[in-house]
Design a protein around this motif. Structure first.
Motif, short mmCIF file in Angstrom:
data_model
loop_
_atom_site.label_atom_id
_atom_site.label_comp_id
_atom_site.label_asym_id
_atom_site.label_seq_id
_atom_site.Cartn_x
_atom_site.Cartn_y
_atom_site.Cartn_z
N PRO A 255 0.81 -1.16 0.08
CA PRO A 255 -0.12 0.18 0.04
C PRO A 255 0.71 1.28 -0.07
N LYS A 256 2.03 1.08 0.50
CA LYS A 256 2.88 2.15 0.50
C LYS A 256 3.32 2.40 -0.89
N ASP A 257 4.08 1.82 -1.56
CA ASP A 257 4.42 1.89 -3.16
C ASP A 257 3.13 1.83 -4.14
N GLN A 258 2.09 1.27 -3.55
CA GLN A 258 1.06 1.24 -4.64
C GLN A 258 1.22 0.09 -5.83
N PHE A 259 1.82 -0.91 -5.45
CA PHE A 259 2.45 -1.82 -6.58
C PHE A 259 2.44 -3.23 -5.93
N TYR A 260 2.17 -4.12 -6.64
CA TYR A 260 2.39 -5.52 -6.45
C TYR A 260 4.06 -5.67 -6.27
N LYS A 261 4.24 -6.49 -5.29
CA LYS A 261 5.82 -6.45 -5.01
C LYS A 261 6.06 -8.09 -4.60
N THR A 262 7.25 -8.29 -4.63
CA THR A 262 7.70 -9.65 -4.12
C THR A 262 8.22 -9.47 -2.74
N ILE A 263 8.20 -10.48 -2.08
CA ILE A 263 8.47 -10.66 -0.75
C ILE A 263 9.57 -11.60 -0.59
N PRO A 264 10.62 -11.12 -0.21
CA PRO A 264 12.02 -12.16 -0.27
C PRO A 264 11.66 -13.41 0.78
N ARG A 265 12.02 -14.49 0.57
CA ARG A 265 11.66 -15.64 1.29
C ARG A 265 12.77 -15.99 2.25
N ASN A 266 12.99 -14.88 3.21
CA ASN A 266 14.08 -14.99 4.12
C ASN A 266 13.65 -14.85 5.55
N GLY A 267 12.20 -14.93 5.62
CA GLY A 267 11.97 -15.16 7.14
C GLY A 267 11.21 -13.87 7.73
N LYS A 268 11.45 -12.71 7.11
CA LYS A 268 10.97 -11.45 7.29
C LYS A 268 9.79 -11.08 7.17
N MET A 269 9.10 -11.56 5.80
CA MET A 269 7.78 -11.18 5.50
C MET A 269 7.76 -9.75 4.93
N GLU A 270 8.85 -8.92 4.63
CA GLU A 270 8.93 -7.74 4.34
C GLU A 270 8.92 -7.43 2.74
N PHE A 271 8.41 -6.35 2.33
CA PHE A 271 8.29 -6.12 0.71
C PHE A 271 9.83 -6.01 0.24
N ALA A 272 9.98 -6.40 -0.84
CA ALA A 272 11.20 -5.94 -1.64
C ALA A 272 11.50 -4.46 -1.65
N PRO A 273 12.58 -3.97 -1.57
CA PRO A 273 12.70 -2.53 -1.54
C PRO A 273 12.49 -1.72 -2.85
N CYS A 274 12.05 -2.36 -3.76
CA CYS A 274 11.88 -1.67 -5.23
C CYS A 274 10.84 -2.19 -6.01
N ARG A 275 10.08 -1.70 -6.74
CA ARG A 275 9.05 -2.07 -7.68
C ARG A 275 9.61 -2.73 -8.95
N GLU A 276 9.03 -3.85 -9.35
CA GLU A 276 9.64 -4.43 -10.43
C GLU A 276 8.32 -4.75 -11.38
N GLU A 277 8.98 -5.01 -12.85
CA GLU A 277 7.93 -4.84 -13.90
C GLU A 277 7.18 -6.18 -13.79
N LEU A 278 7.64 -7.16 -12.85
CA LEU A 278 6.45 -8.37 -12.90
C LEU A 278 5.51 -7.98 -11.82
N GLY A 279 5.36 -6.74 -11.33
CA GLY A 279 4.31 -6.41 -10.65
C GLY A 279 3.19 -6.23 -11.48
N TYR A 280 3.26 -6.08 -12.80
CA TYR A 280 2.05 -5.84 -13.80
C TYR A 280 1.50 -7.12 -14.08
N VAL A 281 2.11 -8.39 -13.70
CA VAL A 281 1.64 -9.76 -14.24
C VAL A 281 0.18 -10.07 -13.74
N PRO A 282 -0.07 -9.59 -12.31
CA PRO A 282 -1.55 -9.86 -12.04
C PRO A 282 -2.66 -9.28 -13.01
#
Length: 336
Positions: A255-282
């Motif tokens: 909701p902060k960046d207004q974008f679908y984003k990756t969540i790295p699978r490192n146990g923290k469940m925090e959004f990746a720090p950047c928007r990626e083009e794959l956020g348009y796939v949905p």
């Protein structure tokens, strides 16, 4: 649905000859498959929708894509397939097949008048590819449903329905965890060295791609079930699709960046720090509601994805954005 009629006298056939001549003259044909350059014009005139447009660059691009698509039709002992690469590559499977782009092959190729090419291709993946359908993430049920909508023959769905169900269950069993999300190593999702997964072990993450694919496949399976009269399956896959839509919208939408984003699978469940083009796939599968359309503003932002020759794969304002021609051939953290 396509019908077998003689199209040889239709206006526009001359355009095919004109463009094919232009493309053939500029091409050094190193790899010949089922329909080499010398047969390109005839193949296209027999198979593709004709197109005329006042914008001649757009028109040229349209015919160039079909001219190129034709190059990738390959005849094998298992029937026709569509290759991703013309030369043999080390990471390919049987007959140089790679399922990473299969959904795109069907989405574009469904308009070919002769359905045999893609019917063979579909059966190849499930009966002859030695498990190749499960190497890369792929929305295969959605692709086949859209192929059916063009040609109107349900026999392929009848033949593959049980295999498509098994395929859906495979991804759910192997790559979905207690978060409700599907996870994947970025390279096996078709996005090597992505900026969104760089902080995660082995570049794994909960990514919009596979989660969107599974949503699309669940929806397609529910429609196939309705077509085939599988009453129990209709509700089952509709519920799967709705559940995944809710999860993607609540867990992968930042909701902060207004974008679908990756969540790295490192146990923290925090959004990746950047928007990626794959956020348009949905959006490719009509998953988002209208309130998510704000994401498209980034496509026209020069600090976002806007670039002279098509969108970048990572927003340009991100620290992870990097243009480098060293290391891996495929990089999804820059302008590729």
């Amino acid at each position: 649905a396509c019908k077998s009629t003689d199209l040889s006298s239709l206006p526009g056939k001359g355009k095919v000859d004109e463009y094919v001549t232009l493309f053939n003259q500029a091409d050094k044909e190193l790899y010949k498959q089922a329909f080499p350059n010398e047969h390109a014009a005839q193949f296209l005139k027999e198979n593709i929708p004709l197109f005329e447009c006042p914008d001649k660059e757009l028109e040229k691009t349209y015919y160039f894509r079909w001219w190129t698509y034709r190059k990738h039709l390959k005849e094998t002992p298992a029937g026709y397939i569509v290759s991703e690469f013309l030369p043999t590559v080390g990471w390919s499977g049987k007959y140089n097949s790679i399922n990473c782009a299969t959904q795109h092959h069907f989405r574009e190729g469904r308009w070919l008048r002769n359905p045999k090419y893609l019917e063979d291709y579909a059966r190849f993946w499930f009966f002859s590819s030695d498990g190749g359908m499960r190497r890369y993430s792929c929305a295969i049920a959605d692709a086949l449903w859209n192929f059916y909508l063009v040609h109107g023959d349900k026999q392929l769905i009848v033949d593959l329905y049980d295999e498509l169900k098994k395929n859906y269950t495979f991804w759910e069993t192997e790559f979905r965890d207690s978060t409700g999300l599907y996870w994947r190593m970025d390279g096996w999702d078709g996005g090597e060295e992505s900026a969104g997964c760089i902080t995660s072990p082995n570049f794994t993450g909960y990514r919009p791609m596979l989660n969107s694919y599974q949503y699309a496949d669940a929806l397609a399976l529910s429609k196939m079930a309705r077509l085939l009269g599988k009453k129990d399956d209709i509700a089952y896959y509709e519920q799967k699709a709705q559940e995944l839509k809710t999860i993607v919208d609540t867990k992968l939408w930042d909701p902060k960046d207004q974008f679908y984003k990756t969540i790295p699978r490192n146990g923290k469940m925090e959004f990746a720090p950047c928007r990626e083009e794959l956020g348009y796939v949905p959006f490719a599968y009509n998953l988002p509601d209208k309130d998510k359309l704000v994401a498209w503003e980034q496509l026209f932002d020069e600090q976002g994805f806007k670039a002279p020759y098509g969108p970048t794969t990572c927003e340009q304002r991100a620290e992870g954005f990097k243009i480098s021609y060293e290391g891996h051939d495929c990089k999804w953290n820059n302008s590729s």
